[in-house]
Design an enzyme around this catalytic site. Structure first.
Site, PDB file in Angstrom:
ATOM      1  CE  LYS A  71     -35.864 -33.376 -35.984  1.00  9.41           C
ATOM      2  NZ  LYS A  71     -36.702 -32.488 -36.808  1.00  9.41           N
ATOM      3  NE  ARG A  99     -35.445 -24.757 -39.432  1.00  2.24           N
ATOM      4  CZ  ARG A  99     -36.155 -24.408 -38.355  1.00  2.24           C
ATOM      5  NH1 ARG A  99     -36.656 -23.186 -38.256  1.00  2.24           N
ATOM      6  NH2 ARG A  99     -36.349 -25.267 -37.391  1.00  2.24           N
TER       7      ARG A  99
HETATM    8  P1  B4P Z   1     -39.981 -29.805 -32.478  1.00  4.35           P
HETATM    9  O1  B4P Z   1     -40.594 -30.420 -33.682  1.00  4.35           O
HETATM   10  O2  B4P Z   1     -39.857 -30.622 -31.260  1.00  4.35           O
HETATM   11  O3  B4P Z   1     -38.676 -29.225 -33.053  1.00  4.35           O
HETATM   12  P2  B4P Z   1     -37.525 -30.086 -33.794  1.00  4.35           P
HETATM   13  O4  B4P Z   1     -38.099 -30.910 -34.902  1.00  4.35           O
HETATM   14  O5  B4P Z   1     -36.778 -30.810 -32.741  1.00  4.35           O
HETATM   15  O6  B4P Z   1     -36.634 -28.931 -34.316  1.00  4.35           O
HETATM   16  P3  B4P Z   1     -35.845 -28.609 -35.666  1.00  4.35           P
HETATM   17  O7  B4P Z   1     -35.705 -29.808 -36.531  1.00  4.35           O
HETATM   18  O8  B4P Z   1     -36.517 -27.437 -36.246  1.00  4.35           O
HETATM   19  O9  B4P Z   1     -34.508 -28.046 -35.200  1.00  4.35           O
HETATM   20  P4  B4P Z   1     -33.039 -28.589 -34.886  1.00  4.35           P
HETATM   21  O10 B4P Z   1     -32.721 -27.983 -33.600  1.00  4.35           O
HETATM   22  O11 B4P Z   1     -32.878 -30.069 -35.020  1.00  4.35           O
HETATM   23  O12 B4P Z   1     -40.858 -28.566 -32.074  1.00  4.35           O
HETATM   24  C1  B4P Z   1     -41.358 -27.627 -32.976  1.00  4.35           C
HETATM   25  C2  B4P Z   1     -42.579 -26.911 -32.394  1.00  4.35           C
HETATM   26  O13 B4P Z   1     -43.719 -27.749 -32.559  1.00  4.35           O
HETATM   27  C3  B4P Z   1     -42.499 -26.578 -30.921  1.00  4.35           C
HETATM   28  O14 B4P Z   1     -43.015 -25.295 -30.700  1.00  4.35           O
HETATM   29  C4  B4P Z   1     -43.376 -27.640 -30.271  1.00  4.35           C
HETATM   30  O15 B4P Z   1     -43.976 -27.178 -29.061  1.00  4.35           O
HETATM   31  C5  B4P Z   1     -44.421 -27.857 -31.336  1.00  4.35           C
HETATM   32  N1  B4P Z   1     -45.016 -29.192 -31.273  1.00  4.35           N
HETATM   33  C6  B4P Z   1     -44.362 -30.359 -31.034  1.00  4.35           C
HETATM   34  N2  B4P Z   1     -45.226 -31.399 -31.059  1.00  4.35           N
HETATM   35  C7  B4P Z   1     -46.459 -30.876 -31.347  1.00  4.35           C
HETATM   36  C8  B4P Z   1     -47.770 -31.434 -31.513  1.00  4.35           C
HETATM   37  N3  B4P Z   1     -48.003 -32.748 -31.392  1.00  4.35           N
HETATM   38  N4  B4P Z   1     -48.794 -30.611 -31.826  1.00  4.35           N
HETATM   39  C9  B4P Z   1     -48.595 -29.272 -31.937  1.00  4.35           C
HETATM   40  N5  B4P Z   1     -47.377 -28.677 -31.766  1.00  4.35           N
HETATM   41  C10 B4P Z   1     -46.329 -29.462 -31.479  1.00  4.35           C
HETATM   42  O16 B4P Z   1     -32.181 -27.949 -36.087  1.00  4.35           O
HETATM   43  C11 B4P Z   1     -31.992 -26.547 -36.253  1.00  4.35           C
HETATM   44  C12 B4P Z   1     -30.893 -26.277 -37.281  1.00  4.35           C
HETATM   45  O17 B4P Z   1     -29.610 -26.812 -36.813  1.00  4.35           O
HETATM   46  C13 B4P Z   1     -31.040 -26.927 -38.663  1.00  4.35           C
HETATM   47  O18 B4P Z   1     -31.891 -26.148 -39.517  1.00  4.35           O
HETATM   48  C14 B4P Z   1     -29.558 -26.977 -39.152  1.00  4.35           C
HETATM   49  O19 B4P Z   1     -29.139 -25.734 -39.616  1.00  4.35           O
HETATM   50  C15 B4P Z   1     -28.788 -27.295 -37.878  1.00  4.35           C
HETATM   51  N6  B4P Z   1     -28.563 -28.750 -37.707  1.00  4.35           N
HETATM   52  C16 B4P Z   1     -29.053 -29.503 -36.665  1.00  4.35           C
HETATM   53  N7  B4P Z   1     -28.664 -30.780 -36.808  1.00  4.35           N
HETATM   54  C17 B4P Z   1     -27.928 -30.862 -37.964  1.00  4.35           C
HETATM   55  C18 B4P Z   1     -27.290 -31.927 -38.649  1.00  4.35           C
HETATM   56  N8  B4P Z   1     -27.334 -33.193 -38.191  1.00  4.35           N
HETATM   57  N9  B4P Z   1     -26.642 -31.642 -39.801  1.00  4.35           N
HETATM   58  C19 B4P Z   1     -26.583 -30.397 -40.279  1.00  4.35           C
HETATM   59  N10 B4P Z   1     -27.173 -29.334 -39.683  1.00  4.35           N
HETATM   60  C20 B4P Z   1     -27.848 -29.558 -38.527  1.00  4.35           C
END
Ligand code: B4P
Length: 190
Positions: free
Chosen positions: A16, A148
């Site tokens: 995301k 998570r």
């Molecule tokens: P991303 O996949 O981009 O990470 P994310 O989904 O945005 O992060 P996440 O959901 O974990 O965290 P968030 O901050 O929202 O990247 C992951 C990895 O994959 C990276 O290293 C990237 O380089 C790699 N990658 C990406 N695309 C790739 C591909 N095509 N191939 C290979 N590798 C790839 O949330 C963190 C915490 O915040 C939650 O656990 C919760 O505690 C809290 N939180 C956030 N929003 C909330 C809400 N609305 N309600 C309640 N709690 C909330």
């Protein structure tokens, strides 16, 4: 012209945050990531940040009241935006209902909910990989990562049905190169 409001949806590690970077540039949208907003509070050492740090460290969801308040402030601060990418929000039914109420009051509803689909073992591999370089505590422990993913399955995945009922849910294959996935998202946006 009507605004482009995209919910970028998917389990932790689905891409995301990664994909948001490309889409905000391409469409000139404002990026609203509740994860980034919570981490900024933590960095600033606010009371909210300290509380969120503990909950995020366990891999659980922060309370609806807190994240809804944060998003409301950001929407109100960006009234001239061409649209928003909601990244990691909504994550519960209560958050989705609150977001609809905020946007419908302005006659600027969600355009589409794009759901990145990635198998669990690939998610764990990606997040442990990021944890090894970023120092993000919630990415460094496999048990926390699996918590998570369970939180996502129990509280967040049901939102597919919520947006499906509005005809807005689109599943996107989230496995492949970053560029390939950006292409799939752009095609879905149309
Ligand atoms: P991303 O996949 O981009 O990470 P994310 O989904 O945005 O992060 P996440 O959901 O974990 O965290 P968030 O901050 O929202 O990247 C992951 C990895 O994959 C990276 O290293 C990237 O380089 C790699 N990658 C990406 N695309 C790739 C591909 N095509 N191939 C290979 N590798 C790839 O949330 C963190 C915490 O915040 C939650 O656990 C919760 O505690 C809290 N939180 C956030 N929003 C909330 C809400 N609305 N309600 C309640 N709690 C909330």
């Amino acid at each position: 012209m009507s605004k482009l409001n995209i919910v970028l949806f998917g389990p932790p590690g689905a891409g995301k945050g990664t994909q948001s970077e490309f889409l905000i540039k391409k469409y000139g949208l404002v990026h609203l990531s509740t994860g980034d907003l919570l981490r900024a509070e933590k960095e600033a050492g606010t009371e909210l940040g300290l509380m969120a740090q503990e909950i995020m460290g366990r891999g659980e969801l922060v309370s609806d009241e807190i994240v809804i308040g944060m998003i409301r402030n950001k929407i109100e601060a960006n009234t001239a935006a061409k649209g928003f990418i909601f990244d990691g929000f909504p994550r519960t039914q209560a958050q989705a209902v609150a977001l609809d109420a905020m946007l419908n009051a302005k006659s600027e509803p969600i355009t589409a909910m794009l759901a990145l689909e990635v198998p669990e073992e690939e998610l764990v591999k990606r997040l442990l990989g990021r944890g090894a370089t970023s120092g993000r505590a919630d990415d460094s422990n496999e048990g926390v990562i699996r918590t998570r993913i369970r939180e996502y399955e129990n509280k967040t995945a049901p939102l597919k049905a919520y947006y499906s009922a509005q005809g807005k849910y689109k599943a996107i294959n989230g496995v492949g190169s970053v560029e390939e996935i950006t292409g799939r998202l752009m095609k879905a946006i149309g």
